[in-house]
Scaffold this active site. Structure first.
Site, PDB file in Angstrom:
ATOM      1  N   HIS A 147       0.830  -1.208   0.000  1.00 61.00           N
ATOM      2  CA  HIS A 147       0.000   0.000   0.000  1.00 61.00           C
ATOM      3  C   HIS A 147       0.868   1.263   0.000  1.00 61.00           C
ATOM      4  O   HIS A 147       0.677   2.158  -0.830  1.00 61.00           O
ATOM      5  CB  HIS A 147      -0.927  -0.018   1.231  1.00 61.00           C
ATOM      6  CG  HIS A 147      -1.825   1.168   1.342  1.00 61.00           C
ATOM      7  ND1 HIS A 147      -3.120   1.153   0.886  1.00 61.00           N
ATOM      8  CD2 HIS A 147      -1.618   2.402   1.872  1.00 61.00           C
ATOM      9  CE1 HIS A 147      -3.676   2.342   1.128  1.00 61.00           C
ATOM     10  NE2 HIS A 147      -2.779   3.110   1.722  1.00 61.00           N
ATOM     11  N   GLU A 148       1.818   1.334   0.908  1.00 61.89           N
ATOM     12  CA  GLU A 148       2.629   2.558   1.018  1.00 61.89           C
ATOM     13  C   GLU A 148       3.537   2.761  -0.195  1.00 61.89           C
ATOM     14  O   GLU A 148       3.684   3.881  -0.676  1.00 61.89           O
ATOM     15  CB  GLU A 148       3.432   2.569   2.325  1.00 61.89           C
ATOM     16  CG  GLU A 148       2.575   2.584   3.586  1.00 61.89           C
ATOM     17  CD  GLU A 148       1.494   3.661   3.640  1.00 61.89           C
ATOM     18  OE1 GLU A 148       1.619   4.714   2.982  1.00 61.89           O
ATOM     19  OE2 GLU A 148       0.499   3.447   4.352  1.00 61.89           O
ATOM     20  N   CYS A 179      -8.008   3.858  -3.314  1.00 64.98           N
ATOM     21  CA  CYS A 179      -8.911   3.258  -4.296  1.00 64.98           C
ATOM     22  C   CYS A 179     -10.259   2.965  -3.625  1.00 64.98           C
ATOM     23  O   CYS A 179     -10.298   2.576  -2.455  1.00 64.98           O
ATOM     24  CB  CYS A 179      -8.282   1.959  -4.813  1.00 64.98           C
ATOM     25  SG  CYS A 179      -9.260   1.086  -6.039  1.00 64.98           S
ATOM     26  N   CYS A 199      -5.809   0.070 -10.644  1.00 69.92           N
ATOM     27  CA  CYS A 199      -4.537   0.522 -10.048  1.00 69.92           C
ATOM     28  C   CYS A 199      -3.346  -0.122 -10.755  1.00 69.92           C
ATOM     29  O   CYS A 199      -2.329   0.542 -10.973  1.00 69.92           O
ATOM     30  CB  CYS A 199      -4.525   0.227  -8.549  1.00 69.92           C
ATOM     31  SG  CYS A 199      -5.666   1.272  -7.611  1.00 69.92           S
TER      32      CYS A 199
END
Length: 173
Positions: A130-131, A141, A168
């Protein structure tokens, strides 16, 4: 892409391995694990008994050797007015951080009957992916299953998968 994981404080070898595995599986990138670094002096906010997340990002960017760097720490982090954060990254930047402190709850809210260690490992992989996604320019999202979904609680972390949704993926891969 080369991601350098920068352990800050006493980071369990399992955490480093899971973070590395998660990054390689989603981004197919080169991953290295930097030597452990001490907690940045001045990062502790004594009144909150928590650490400023941005101090860990600055450290990772300063000592890391990758095109992207991610600090990993067992310390409890916060950012501005938020009570806590699992992680932090600047959109399109090179540095990021995750904290394992609040990812270690014993339950996944009844989603499965897996062990606490398996649940924890999943959370670590999801948070690093995620990061690093933010550093690649991905915003949060709306797809609840996408790893880039905003997840302020561990239950929401547990709901999402550790992969990017199609939308994404097309943006970064």
């Amino acid at each position: 892409m080369h991601v350098d994981i920068v352990p800050v404080g006493d980071v369990d070898p399992v955490v480093k391995r899971e973070a590395s595995t998660g990054l390689r599986s989603v981004y197919e990138c080169d991953v290295t694990v930097h030597d452990a670094e001490p907690v940045p002096s001045g990062a502790l906010d004594a009144s909150r008994e928590q650490y400023r997340a941005e101090e860990f990002i600055d450290l990772a960017k300063r000592v890391g050797t990758g095109t992207k760097t991610i600090a990993i720490t067992p310390k409890d982090l916060f950012y501005h007015r938020r009570n806590y954060v699992f992680g932090l990254a600047y959109l399109g930047g090179s540095g990021s951080v995750i904290s394992t402190y609040r990812l270690r709850t014993s339950s996944d809210g009844g989603f499965s009957n897996r062990s606490a260690s398996d649940i924890f490992s999943d959370r670590v992989r999801k948070e690093v992916v995620h990061e690093i996604g933010h550093t690649l320019g991905l915003e949060h999202c709306d797809n609840k299953r996408c790893v880039m979904n905003f997840s302020p609680t561990v239950r929401e972390v547990d709901v999402k998968e550790q992969t990017l949704c199609g939308t994404c993926q097309r943006e970064v891969l």
